[in-house]
Design a protein around this motif. Structure first.
Motif, PDB file in Angstrom:
ATOM      1  N   LYS A  48      15.302 -28.172 -36.055  1.00 56.44           N
ATOM      2  CA  LYS A  48      16.452 -29.075 -36.215  1.00 56.44           C
ATOM      3  C   LYS A  48      16.043 -30.535 -36.170  1.00 56.44           C
ATOM      4  N   TYR A  53      11.848 -27.755 -28.895  1.00 50.01           N
ATOM      5  CA  TYR A  53      11.933 -26.447 -29.533  1.00 50.01           C
ATOM      6  C   TYR A  53      10.860 -25.582 -28.882  1.00 50.01           C
ATOM      7  N   THR A  55       8.327 -21.894 -28.914  1.00 47.60           N
ATOM      8  CA  THR A  55       7.739 -20.734 -29.582  1.00 47.60           C
ATOM      9  C   THR A  55       7.727 -19.604 -28.566  1.00 47.60           C
ATOM     10  N   THR A  56       8.398 -18.521 -28.869  1.00 46.92           N
ATOM     11  CA  THR A  56       8.482 -17.399 -27.935  1.00 46.92           C
ATOM     12  C   THR A  56       7.209 -16.561 -27.979  1.00 46.92           C
ATOM     13  N   ARG A  60       8.733 -16.291 -32.393  1.00 46.25           N
ATOM     14  CA  ARG A  60       9.947 -16.930 -32.902  1.00 46.25           C
ATOM     15  C   ARG A  60       9.980 -18.408 -32.500  1.00 46.25           C
ATOM     16  N   LEU A  62      12.639 -21.366 -31.688  1.00 49.58           N
ATOM     17  CA  LEU A  62      14.038 -21.620 -31.373  1.00 49.58           C
ATOM     18  C   LEU A  62      14.219 -23.089 -31.035  1.00 49.58           C
ATOM     19  N   ALA A  63      15.357 -23.645 -31.423  1.00 49.63           N
ATOM     20  CA  ALA A  63      15.633 -25.061 -31.184  1.00 49.63           C
ATOM     21  C   ALA A  63      16.940 -25.243 -30.437  1.00 49.63           C
ATOM     22  N   ASP A  64      17.123 -26.458 -29.891  1.00 54.25           N
ATOM     23  CA  ASP A  64      18.305 -26.882 -29.145  1.00 54.25           C
ATOM     24  C   ASP A  64      18.265 -26.300 -27.729  1.00 54.25           C
ATOM     25  N   HIS A  67      21.062 -23.813 -26.774  1.00 50.59           N
ATOM     26  CA  HIS A  67      20.911 -22.544 -27.497  1.00 50.59           C
ATOM     27  C   HIS A  67      19.734 -21.753 -26.948  1.00 50.59           C
ATOM     28  N   ILE A  68      18.649 -22.438 -26.640  1.00 49.82           N
ATOM     29  CA  ILE A  68      17.474 -21.760 -26.080  1.00 49.82           C
ATOM     30  C   ILE A  68      17.834 -21.121 -24.741  1.00 49.82           C
ATOM     31  N   THR A  71      20.019 -18.061 -25.251  1.00 42.31           N
ATOM     32  CA  THR A  71      19.245 -16.943 -25.799  1.00 42.31           C
ATOM     33  C   THR A  71      18.358 -16.309 -24.741  1.00 42.31           C
ATOM     34  N   GLU A  75      18.268 -12.520 -23.104  1.00 41.45           N
ATOM     35  CA  GLU A  75      17.095 -11.676 -23.328  1.00 41.45           C
ATOM     36  C   GLU A  75      16.352 -11.333 -22.041  1.00 41.45           C
TER      37      GLU A  75
END
Length: 242
Positions: A48, A53, A55-56, A60, A62-64, A67-68, A71, A75
């Motif tokens: 974004k 951001y 890296t899982t 993956r 993921l940003a924000d 949101h991270i 998520t 999980e």
């Protein structure tokens, strides 16, 4: 291991000069999720265009920060907010809006719009970037921040007016904390990570001025900052040294 991509650390109490990066790092410590923080933010790699951001472990991106957190909470089965009742959750949401939708824009003005703040920020945020990115990117980013902060409304005001608005936020946050150990009550919650991201940036950041002075007038907030640090970044440093 999960990797958080952000800005270079400014020391053990301020591992990121970005409130949102620091928020995420603090939350990961509170949630007990191992991670590595890297000061390698690249706007062209960020989904974004902003930090942080991640890296899982399974690759993956993921940003924000919010949101991270949502998520990873789902999980990893994180129960950090399980002790909060509906009223406490509502209070936390309103406090988050104050921090992220008002105080944050005051910090942007203080750091990006004022020439004195930008001179400090330019060294802190971009020092590890290769040339010519560390020369060009700050100017491009400042132009964007100037436009967005003016459009949002904060930078339509004078420096003194922006500082006054931010100080009113800090005063209100101090009243909400009161004598409690954490904003989550006796135990920390996600809201503590959110507030820490902003307040630690004021208290421990390289930006002297009215906001640091205002925060220093609230001993309960200073004690809370040290309490959260000891439980998160301080505990992690002690564990790594053991």
């Amino acid at each position: 291991m999960l990797v958080v991509h952000g800005f270079p650390s400014l020391g053990p109490q301020l591992t990121s000069p970005s409130p949102f990066c620091l928020k995420l790092e603090c939350w990961l410590h509170l949630a007990g999720i191992p991670f590595e923080a890297r000061g390698d933010y690249n706007p062209f790699a960020a989904p974004k265009g902003k930090a942080p951001y991640i890296t899982t472990e399974d690759g993956r991106v993921l940003a924000d920060s919010s949101h991270i957190i949502e998520t990873l909470t789902a999980e990893h089965g994180v129960q950090l907010d399980a002790h909060l009742d509906p009223e406490a959750m509502a209070r936390a949401l309103l406090l988050q809006r104050t921090i992220e939708d008002h105080l944050y824009f005051c910090l942007l003005h203080d750091r990006w719009i004022r020439d004195e703040g930008f001179a400090i920020l330019r060294r802190a945020y971009f020092v590890t970037m290769p040339w010519p990115m560390r020369v060009i990117l700050p100017l491009v980013a400042r132009r964007k921040v100037r436009a967005s902060n003016f459009g949002q409304g904060t930078s339509r005001h004078s420096d003194a007016q922006v500082w006054a608005a931010a100080i009113a936020d800090l005063d209100a946050v101090a009243i909400l904390l009161g004598d409690d150990a954490y904003f989550g009550g006796e135990q920390p919650a996600t809201i503590d990570a959110i507030v820490y991201g902003a307040l630690a940036n004021i208290a421990f950041g390289p930006f002297p001025g009215p906001l640091q002075e205002a925060l220093a007038r609230h001993p309960n907030l200073l004690a809370w900052l040290e309490r959260v640090f000891a439980r998160t970044f301080g505990a992690a440093a002690a564990g790594a040294a053991a």
